[in-house]
Scaffold this motif. Structure first.
Motif, PDB file in Angstrom:
ATOM      1  N   ASP A  59      64.625  44.978  28.102  1.00 40.97           N
ATOM      2  CA  ASP A  59      65.550  44.328  29.145  1.00 40.97           C
ATOM      3  C   ASP A  59      66.872  44.310  29.056  1.00 40.97           C
ATOM      4  OD1 ASP A  59      62.900  43.878  30.408  1.00 40.97           O
ATOM      5  OD2 ASP A  59      62.576  41.703  29.906  1.00 40.97           O
ATOM      6  N   THR A  60      67.309  44.744  27.834  1.00 42.27           N
ATOM      7  CA  THR A  60      68.695  44.649  27.462  1.00 42.27           C
ATOM      8  C   THR A  60      69.343  46.128  27.571  1.00 42.27           C
ATOM      9  OG1 THR A  60      68.232  42.869  26.226  1.00 42.27           O
ATOM     10  CG2 THR A  60      70.391  43.904  26.115  1.00 42.27           C
ATOM     11  N   LEU A  61      68.740  47.133  27.466  1.00 46.14           N
ATOM     12  CA  LEU A  61      69.213  48.430  27.210  1.00 46.14           C
ATOM     13  C   LEU A  61      69.275  48.837  28.441  1.00 46.14           C
ATOM     14  CD1 LEU A  61      67.016  49.990  24.266  1.00 46.14           C
ATOM     15  CD2 LEU A  61      69.471  49.385  24.201  1.00 46.14           C
ATOM     16  N   MET A  62      70.478  49.738  28.613  1.00 47.45           N
ATOM     17  CA  MET A  62      70.757  50.283  29.714  1.00 47.45           C
ATOM     18  C   MET A  62      70.044  51.812  29.779  1.00 47.45           C
ATOM     19  SD  MET A  62      74.844  49.776  30.155  1.00 47.45           S
ATOM     20  CE  MET A  62      75.239  50.561  28.609  1.00 47.45           C
ATOM     21  N   ARG A  63      69.827  52.457  31.010  1.00 47.38           N
ATOM     22  CA  ARG A  63      69.138  53.549  31.184  1.00 47.38           C
ATOM     23  C   ARG A  63      69.529  54.592  30.121  1.00 47.38           C
ATOM     24  NH1 ARG A  63      67.782  55.977  37.103  1.00 47.38           N
ATOM     25  NH2 ARG A  63      66.735  53.820  37.134  1.00 47.38           N
ATOM     26  N   ARG A  64      70.864  54.820  30.432  1.00 50.69           N
ATOM     27  CA  ARG A  64      71.725  55.697  29.184  1.00 50.69           C
ATOM     28  C   ARG A  64      71.117  55.493  27.966  1.00 50.69           C
ATOM     29  NH1 ARG A  64      75.371  55.432  25.990  1.00 50.69           N
ATOM     30  NH2 ARG A  64      75.777  53.378  26.451  1.00 50.69           N
ATOM     31  N   GLN A  65      70.938  54.352  27.502  1.00 49.76           N
ATOM     32  CA  GLN A  65      70.654  54.105  25.917  1.00 49.76           C
ATOM     33  C   GLN A  65      69.412  54.384  25.734  1.00 49.76           C
ATOM     34  OE1 GLN A  65      72.212  49.963  26.327  1.00 49.76           O
ATOM     35  NE2 GLN A  65      73.444  50.594  24.652  1.00 49.76           N
ATOM     36  N   LYS A  66      68.607  54.260  26.711  1.00 51.92           N
ATOM     37  CA  LYS A  66      66.947  54.535  26.551  1.00 51.92           C
ATOM     38  C   LYS A  66      66.734  56.220  26.346  1.00 51.92           C
ATOM     39  CE  LYS A  66      65.344  50.217  28.768  1.00 51.92           C
ATOM     40  NZ  LYS A  66      64.724  49.918  29.862  1.00 51.92           N
ATOM     41  N   HIS A  67      67.641  56.642  27.056  1.00 54.69           N
ATOM     42  CA  HIS A  67      67.779  58.242  27.076  1.00 54.69           C
ATOM     43  C   HIS A  67      68.220  58.768  25.642  1.00 54.69           C
ATOM     44  CE1 HIS A  67      65.909  59.215  30.793  1.00 54.69           C
ATOM     45  NE2 HIS A  67      66.745  58.583  31.333  1.00 54.69           N
ATOM     46  N   LEU A  68      69.126  57.803  24.928  1.00 49.97           N
ATOM     47  CA  LEU A  68      69.817  58.168  23.848  1.00 49.97           C
ATOM     48  C   LEU A  68      68.712  58.216  22.772  1.00 49.97           C
ATOM     49  CD1 LEU A  68      72.285  58.622  22.133  1.00 49.97           C
ATOM     50  CD2 LEU A  68      72.775  56.179  21.965  1.00 49.97           C
ATOM     51  N   ARG A  69      67.814  57.094  22.800  1.00 47.48           N
ATOM     52  CA  ARG A  69      66.887  56.983  21.861  1.00 47.48           C
ATOM     53  C   ARG A  69      65.627  56.255  22.501  1.00 47.48           C
ATOM     54  NH1 ARG A  69      67.048  56.450  16.296  1.00 47.48           N
ATOM     55  NH2 ARG A  69      68.333  58.471  16.446  1.00 47.48           N
ATOM     56  N   LYS A  70      64.481  57.172  22.394  1.00 54.52           N
ATOM     57  CA  LYS A  70      63.259  56.600  23.350  1.00 54.52           C
ATOM     58  C   LYS A  70      62.723  55.410  22.557  1.00 54.52           C
ATOM     59  CE  LYS A  70      58.754  58.282  24.777  1.00 54.52           C
ATOM     60  NZ  LYS A  70      57.595  59.113  24.757  1.00 54.52           N
ATOM     61  N   LEU A  71      62.306  54.333  23.175  1.00 53.96           N
ATOM     62  CA  LEU A  71      61.599  53.050  22.884  1.00 53.96           C
ATOM     63  C   LEU A  71      60.264  53.482  22.361  1.00 53.96           C
ATOM     64  CD1 LEU A  71      62.558  50.707  25.851  1.00 53.96           C
ATOM     65  CD2 LEU A  71      63.605  50.615  23.423  1.00 53.96           C
ATOM     66  N   LEU A  72      60.059  52.849  21.211  1.00 52.95           N
ATOM     67  CA  LEU A  72      58.883  53.102  20.348  1.00 52.95           C
ATOM     68  C   LEU A  72      57.779  52.365  21.106  1.00 52.95           C
ATOM     69  CD1 LEU A  72      58.039  54.025  17.369  1.00 52.95           C
ATOM     70  CD2 LEU A  72      57.687  51.402  17.092  1.00 52.95           C
ATOM     71  N   SER A  73      56.560  53.077  21.303  1.00 52.48           N
ATOM     72  CA  SER A  73      55.540  52.627  22.008  1.00 52.48           C
ATOM     73  C   SER A  73      54.923  51.625  21.040  1.00 52.48           C
ATOM     74  CB  SER A  73      54.563  53.817  22.353  1.00 52.48           C
ATOM     75  OG  SER A  73      53.799  54.104  20.963  1.00 52.48           O
ATOM     76  N   THR A  74      54.040  50.713  21.751  1.00 51.92           N
ATOM     77  CA  THR A  74      53.195  49.616  21.197  1.00 51.92           C
ATOM     78  C   THR A  74      52.279  50.201  20.275  1.00 51.92           C
ATOM     79  OG1 THR A  74      53.620  48.212  22.948  1.00 51.92           O
ATOM     80  CG2 THR A  74      51.922  47.548  21.447  1.00 51.92           C
ATOM     81  N   SER A  75      51.386  51.080  20.500  1.00 49.46           N
ATOM     82  CA  SER A  75      50.471  51.679  19.629  1.00 49.46           C
ATOM     83  C   SER A  75      51.125  52.434  18.523  1.00 49.46           C
ATOM     84  CB  SER A  75      49.432  52.696  20.426  1.00 49.46           C
ATOM     85  OG  SER A  75      50.576  53.871  20.846  1.00 49.46           O
ATOM     86  N   ARG A  76      52.276  52.943  18.428  1.00 46.67           N
ATOM     87  CA  ARG A  76      52.925  53.674  17.493  1.00 46.67           C
ATOM     88  C   ARG A  76      53.354  52.364  16.466  1.00 46.67           C
ATOM     89  NH1 ARG A  76      54.568  58.712  18.250  1.00 46.67           N
ATOM     90  NH2 ARG A  76      52.751  58.587  19.249  1.00 46.67           N
ATOM     91  N   GLY A  77      54.153  51.380  16.854  1.00 46.52           N
ATOM     92  CA  GLY A  77      54.527  50.477  16.164  1.00 46.52           C
ATOM     93  C   GLY A  77      53.510  49.783  15.418  1.00 46.52           C
ATOM     94  N   ARG A  78      52.335  49.301  16.045  1.00 45.04           N
ATOM     95  CA  ARG A  78      51.241  48.887  15.451  1.00 45.04           C
ATOM     96  C   ARG A  78      50.763  49.716  14.182  1.00 45.04           C
ATOM     97  NH1 ARG A  78      47.733  46.078  20.240  1.00 45.04           N
ATOM     98  NH2 ARG A  78      49.072  44.382  20.949  1.00 45.04           N
ATOM     99  N   LEU A  79      50.780  51.143  14.506  1.00 44.21           N
ATOM    100  CA  LEU A  79      50.516  51.946  13.309  1.00 44.21           C
ATOM    101  C   LEU A  79      51.173  51.725  12.219  1.00 44.21           C
ATOM    102  CD1 LEU A  79      48.528  54.199  12.507  1.00 44.21           C
ATOM    103  CD2 LEU A  79      49.816  55.786  13.550  1.00 44.21           C
ATOM    104  N   PHE A  80      52.641  51.879  12.610  1.00 47.24           N
ATOM    105  CA  PHE A  80      53.519  51.836  11.317  1.00 47.24           C
ATOM    106  C   PHE A  80      53.289  50.445  10.623  1.00 47.24           C
ATOM    107  CE2 PHE A  80      56.931  54.370  13.558  1.00 47.24           C
ATOM    108  CZ  PHE A  80      56.192  55.564  13.353  1.00 47.24           C
ATOM    109  N   PHE A  81      52.854  49.446  11.321  1.00 43.89           N
ATOM    110  CA  PHE A  81      52.617  48.053  10.825  1.00 43.89           C
ATOM    111  C   PHE A  81      51.461  47.979   9.777  1.00 43.89           C
ATOM    112  CE2 PHE A  81      50.610  43.882  10.520  1.00 43.89           C
ATOM    113  CZ  PHE A  81      51.425  43.045  10.198  1.00 43.89           C
TER     114      PHE A  81
END
Length: 241
Positions: A59-81
């Motif tokens: 909710d904080t990042l601007m659209r430009r920033q989200k294109h700079l580095r894609k947000l991690l998906s929930t499933s990917r983050g849980r796998l890392f955890f």
């Protein structure tokens, strides 16, 4: 045409069989795949990280920033955890961060580990470091380019290496194989995101599978797990999540 169709038809079947443990003779790989990679239970930290991800990052990042580095998906983050929680490493090296959220999954999975985050893009690194400060977590943030920071890290005396490579642009997938090659000479675990995201990533992944220093690889479609442990037989697995 028929050969291509058969390959596409059988690959998901093969992945599903190994995901359930069929044809896996290594106790190490069987436990890792069936009890960690395929684990569906909710861990205590999921809600905490994902609430932070929604309110303080997405909710904080601007659209430009989200294109700079894609947000991690929930499933990917849980796998890392889950993987980090299973191996309990003393040291964690994260190469690139998804605005601090990927780093929080690693941090909460093993609080006693020393977490080093190498993020050469100042805007992303600064955001992630502020996020850690706001939520009261600690990590070592390194801003140096990969060709400076990674050799310095790998040259230090460590019993084993635990490295998480977040998704990178194609140019970095061309550089990282050379920089991380020394890690393959040590007892190391690598988790690599985006192994099919571009041709350079695919080439690196195929080279890792063939490397004799790499004893076990697990292909999770777009995430690769690499284990360098000379005590293990050389095996390559493909599983579906």
């Amino acid at each position: 045409m028929q050969k291509k169709f058969w390959k596409e038809y059988t690959s998901p079947m093969s992945r599903m069989r190994q995901a359930w443990g069929f044809g896996i003779h290594s106790p190490f790989a069987f436990r890792l795949i069936t009890k960690v990679i395929r684990e569906k239970a909710r861990y205590y930290a999921y809600d905490d990280v994902e609430e932070i991800g929604r309110t303080r990052v997405a909710d904080t990042l601007m659209r430009r920033q989200k294109h700079l580095r894609k947000l991690l998906s929930t499933s990917r983050g849980r796998l890392f955890f889950r993987l980090t929680n299973f191996f309990r490493p003393d040291d964690i090296l994260e190469i690139g961060t998804s605005w601090g959220i990927s780093s929080l999954y690693l941090r909460l999975a093993e609080r006693s580990a020393r977490l080093t985050i190498v993020e050469p893009i100042a805007e992303i690194g600064d955001f992630a470091e502020r996020l850690f400060t706001e939520v009261g977590e600690q990590a070592d943030f390194v801003r140096d380019p990969y060709n400076i920071s990674l050799p310095a890290y790998l040259a230090s005396e460590r019993d084993g290496l635990y490295i998480v490579v977040n998704r990178q642009p194609k140019t970095q997938y061309r550089v990282l194989p050379r920089l991380l090659d020394p890690a393959l000479d040590k007892p190391s675990l690598l988790i690599i995101d985006g192994i099919r995201s571009n041709s350079a990533a695919k080439e690196w992944w195929e080279a890792l599978i063939k490397d004799e220093r790499v004893r076990v690889t697990i292909d999770m479609k777009n995430v690769g797990f690499v284990c360098c442990n000379p005590k293990l037989n050389k095996q390559n697995y493909q599983v579906s999540l």
